[in-house]
Design an enzyme around this catalytic site. Structure first.
Site, PDB file in Angstrom:
ATOM      1  N   LYS A 203       0.829  -1.217   0.000  1.00 34.87           N
ATOM      2  CA  LYS A 203       0.000   0.000   0.000  1.00 34.87           C
ATOM      3  C   LYS A 203       0.864   1.268   0.000  1.00 34.87           C
ATOM      4  O   LYS A 203       0.638   2.212  -0.766  1.00 34.87           O
ATOM      5  CB  LYS A 203      -0.921  -0.018   1.235  1.00 34.87           C
ATOM      6  CG  LYS A 203      -1.581   1.289   1.550  1.00 34.87           C
ATOM      7  CD  LYS A 203      -2.627   1.667   0.521  1.00 34.87           C
ATOM      8  CE  LYS A 203      -3.040   3.115   0.657  1.00 34.87           C
ATOM      9  NZ  LYS A 203      -4.112   3.489  -0.222  1.00 34.87           N
ATOM     10  N   CYS A 257      -2.920  11.131   1.537  1.00 32.01           N
ATOM     11  CA  CYS A 257      -2.354   9.820   1.205  1.00 32.01           C
ATOM     12  C   CYS A 257      -0.973   9.972   0.615  1.00 32.01           C
ATOM     13  O   CYS A 257       0.027   9.630   1.232  1.00 32.01           O
ATOM     14  CB  CYS A 257      -3.270   9.113   0.208  1.00 32.01           C
ATOM     15  SG  CYS A 257      -4.985   9.144   0.720  1.00 32.01           S
TER      16      CYS A 257
HETATM   17  N1  SAJ Z   1      -1.246  15.337  -8.650  1.00 34.65           N
HETATM   18  C1  SAJ Z   1      -0.349  16.003  -9.476  1.00 34.65           C
HETATM   19  N2  SAJ Z   1      -0.074  15.472 -10.693  1.00 34.65           N
HETATM   20  C2  SAJ Z   1      -0.652  14.304 -11.123  1.00 34.65           C
HETATM   21  C3  SAJ Z   1      -1.538  13.632 -10.287  1.00 34.65           C
HETATM   22  C4  SAJ Z   1      -1.819  14.171  -9.046  1.00 34.65           C
HETATM   23  O1  SAJ Z   1       0.188  17.054  -9.118  1.00 34.65           O
HETATM   24  O2  SAJ Z   1      -0.358  13.896 -12.256  1.00 34.65           O
HETATM   25  C5  SAJ Z   1      -1.579  15.881  -7.310  1.00 34.65           C
HETATM   26  C6  SAJ Z   1      -3.066  16.139  -7.121  1.00 34.65           C
HETATM   27  O3  SAJ Z   1      -3.436  17.378  -7.617  1.00 34.65           O
HETATM   28  C7  SAJ Z   1      -3.196  16.051  -5.606  1.00 34.65           C
HETATM   29  C8  SAJ Z   1      -2.173  14.990  -5.236  1.00 34.65           C
HETATM   30  O4  SAJ Z   1      -1.283  14.894  -6.337  1.00 34.65           O
HETATM   31  O5  SAJ Z   1      -2.845  17.261  -4.969  1.00 34.65           O
HETATM   32  C9  SAJ Z   1      -2.739  13.627  -4.926  1.00 34.65           C
HETATM   33  O6  SAJ Z   1      -3.854  13.353  -5.774  1.00 34.65           O
HETATM   34  P1  SAJ Z   1      -4.097  11.963  -6.509  1.00 34.65           P
HETATM   35  O7  SAJ Z   1      -5.330  12.112  -7.311  1.00 34.65           O
HETATM   36  O8  SAJ Z   1      -2.885  11.541  -7.215  1.00 34.65           O
HETATM   37  O9  SAJ Z   1      -4.270  10.917  -5.331  1.00 34.65           O
HETATM   38  P2  SAJ Z   1      -5.157  10.842  -3.973  1.00 34.65           P
HETATM   39  O10 SAJ Z   1      -4.269  11.283  -2.846  1.00 34.65           O
HETATM   40  O11 SAJ Z   1      -6.461  11.514  -4.126  1.00 34.65           O
HETATM   41  O12 SAJ Z   1      -5.400   9.264  -3.879  1.00 34.65           O
HETATM   42  C10 SAJ Z   1      -4.293   8.384  -3.798  1.00 34.65           C
HETATM   43  C11 SAJ Z   1      -4.469   7.254  -4.825  1.00 34.65           C
HETATM   44  N3  SAJ Z   1      -3.257   6.473  -4.936  1.00 34.65           N
HETATM   45  C12 SAJ Z   1      -2.709   6.149  -6.139  1.00 34.65           C
HETATM   46  O13 SAJ Z   1      -3.197   6.489  -7.198  1.00 34.65           O
HETATM   47  C13 SAJ Z   1      -1.486   5.310  -6.112  1.00 34.65           C
HETATM   48  C14 SAJ Z   1      -5.641   6.361  -4.377  1.00 34.65           C
HETATM   49  O14 SAJ Z   1      -5.771   5.246  -5.243  1.00 34.65           O
HETATM   50  C15 SAJ Z   1      -5.409   5.873  -2.951  1.00 34.65           C
HETATM   51  O15 SAJ Z   1      -6.493   5.060  -2.504  1.00 34.65           O
HETATM   52  C16 SAJ Z   1      -5.334   7.089  -2.057  1.00 34.65           C
HETATM   53  O16 SAJ Z   1      -4.209   7.867  -2.479  1.00 34.65           O
HETATM   54  C17 SAJ Z   1      -5.178   6.631  -0.617  1.00 34.65           C
HETATM   55  O17 SAJ Z   1      -6.186   6.652   0.127  1.00 34.65           O
HETATM   56  O18 SAJ Z   1      -4.102   6.160  -0.237  1.00 34.65           O
END
Ligand code: SAJ
Length: 409
Positions: A203, A257
């Site tokens: 995880k 996360c």
């Molecule tokens: N972000 C970027 N660039 C990207 C993607 C995201 O800057 O290309 C930023 C987003 O704007 C945000 C942050 O990263 O601020 C995190 O957003 P996210 O959409 O990547 O992820 P979370 O935190 O909403 O959810 C993550 C997910 N993990 C993965 O994709 C590996 C989700 O599947 C998990 O269940 C969740 O963490 C968790 O609960 O751990």
């Protein structure tokens, strides 16, 4: 008969409890936050998410119960927060221990406690197991411990709860299979049963992988900006390679996360978690970087009055109402440390409460009073109303605006 007590009714616990109830499992949802339980009992959901309201209504019809009390049963799912200690970067497991303590005081002998919360590898062995044993319970006999981390993404949680694959870690594979059967009521993805340590590590690795990939994109953005190259075009072309998939640069990594879990590895393996630490630092540097770009853009456009600058978006990402670790809040905090955050205008359609200074609650009012808009979150609203930004200086940190003259990261 399956009766499950889901402990912690936040972003993960609530949808999980509702989903189980909707699939005919007898569910009691417990949270120590009286106000939250009251809201649910009054018939209202506590955060917005696609499909959550429908699922809530279904679960209510099936008889889900919400309470501040723990139930006497033989199955528990724990979904409480697991922050990290900002000083030593290690997991702060006090919510988990608090929940387990309360469970042990009411549970049936032979009960299974499933921990869904993300935990650093070794937490069950080093913290949970000794705690349970110190309470005179024999693990594997009086109490079974299972780790079933979730993978759902805010914004698409309900769909992903149903269709994502999942991992279950257990000491005893039969126990793992038994818990797998329960998740199989609603989960159509593959469910892999493994040992606890592997499930814990997997995880954290998943979120760390994404953090590192985003950090790479953010570093590229800085390099390209410093030398007049278009990072978006470069990533787009590079990603046409069959084995390359670079994520998008942005104003920082928020949420509870991805911006938290990699720290567990840094805290537990200092000296070994080098690339992980570097990625965290790069992503954490983005809000300051955005600020320095804002200063440049203001200067270039002769904008001197900060109150004519507007920040669009307060949440940590698009179309959610969660502001935890949000890049916008980090930018505002950084401005505050320079005594200047009281001036910029801020607006987010998902945040009705006033949580920062100069917060506007209406899009037109926000737009009408600014010269420079900084797009920090790519909510659907602004994507649909992009034309209304014509005539403004636009700094788009999410690469969603195609109006001529737009500045990017
Ligand atoms: N972000 C970027 N660039 C990207 C993607 C995201 O800057 O290309 C930023 C987003 O704007 C945000 C942050 O990263 O601020 C995190 O957003 P996210 O959409 O990547 O992820 P979370 O935190 O909403 O959810 C993550 C997910 N993990 C993965 O994709 C590996 C989700 O599947 C998990 O269940 C969740 O963490 C968790 O609960 O751990």
């Amino acid at each position: 008969m399956n009766k499950i007590n889901v402990v912690g009714l936040g972003y993960i616990g609530l949808p999980t409890a509702l989903m189980l109830a909707a699939y005919d499992i007898d569910v009691i949802g417990t949270d120590y936050n009286e106000k939250l339980v009251q809201t649910l009992n009054d018939g209202h959901i506590t955060f917005s998410e696609d499909g959550l309201e429908e699922l809530f209504q279904k679960a209510l019809k099936k008889g889900i119960i919400f309470s501040t009390e723990y139930a006497c049963t033989d199955k528990y799912i724990v979904a409480v927060p697991t922050p990290y200690n900002k000083k030593n970067k290690k997991i702060d497991a006090h919510y988990i221990i608090g929940a387990i303590d309360a469970i042990l005081s009411v549970c049936k002998k032979g009960a299974t406690i499933v921990i869904e919360s993300t935990i650093s590898p070794g937490t069950i062995d080093k913290v949970v197991r000794p705690f349970v044993e110190a309470k005179q319970f024999v693990v594997g006999k009086d109490i079974h411990l299972v780790h079933a981390p979730e993978r759902i993404i805010p914004g698409n949680m309900i769909f992903e709860l149903k269709y994502n694959s999942r991992t279950i870690g257990a000491d005893d594979m039969d126990k793992g299979e038994e818990i797998k059967e329960i998740y199989s009521f609603f989960c159509q993805g593959e469910i892999v049963v493994t040992d606890i340590r592997t499930a814990e590590m997997t995880k954290v690795v998943e979120n760390t992988y994404r953090d590192i990939n985003i950090a790479f994109a953010n570093e590229l953005a800085k390099i390209c900006q410093s030398d007049g190259m278009n990072v978006y075009e470069i990533i787009k072309i590079a990603n046409k390679h069959p084995r390359v998939n670079i994520l998008a640069p942005g104003p920082g990594v928020g949420g509870h996360c991805i911006s938290v879990d990699p720290w567990f590895l840094v805290g537990d393996y200092p000296g070994l978690a080098n690339i992980i630490f570097a990625a965290r630092k790069i992503n954490d540097s983005m809000p300051e970087y955005v600020l320095s770009r804002i200063a440049e853009i203001m200067q270039e456009n002769k904008i001197t009055n900060l109150s004519r600058v507007g920040f669009y978006g307060l949440t940590y990402k698009e179309d959610v109402d969660d502001v935890r670790e949000s890049p916008t809040l980090q930018i505002l905090a950084s401005m505050k440390s320079h005594l200047s955050n009281g001036f910029v205008q801020v607006y987010d359609p998902y945040i009705e409460e006033n949580i920062v200074s100069n917060q506007k609650h209406e899009f037109t009012e926000f737009i009408d009073n600014i010269d420079l808009i900084v797009i920090l979150v790519a909510h659907s609203e602004i994507r649909q109303r992009m034309k209304e930004l014509k005539g403004k200086v636009i700094f788009d940190t999410r690469k969603i605006c195609t109006l001529p003259g737009t500045y990017y990261l």
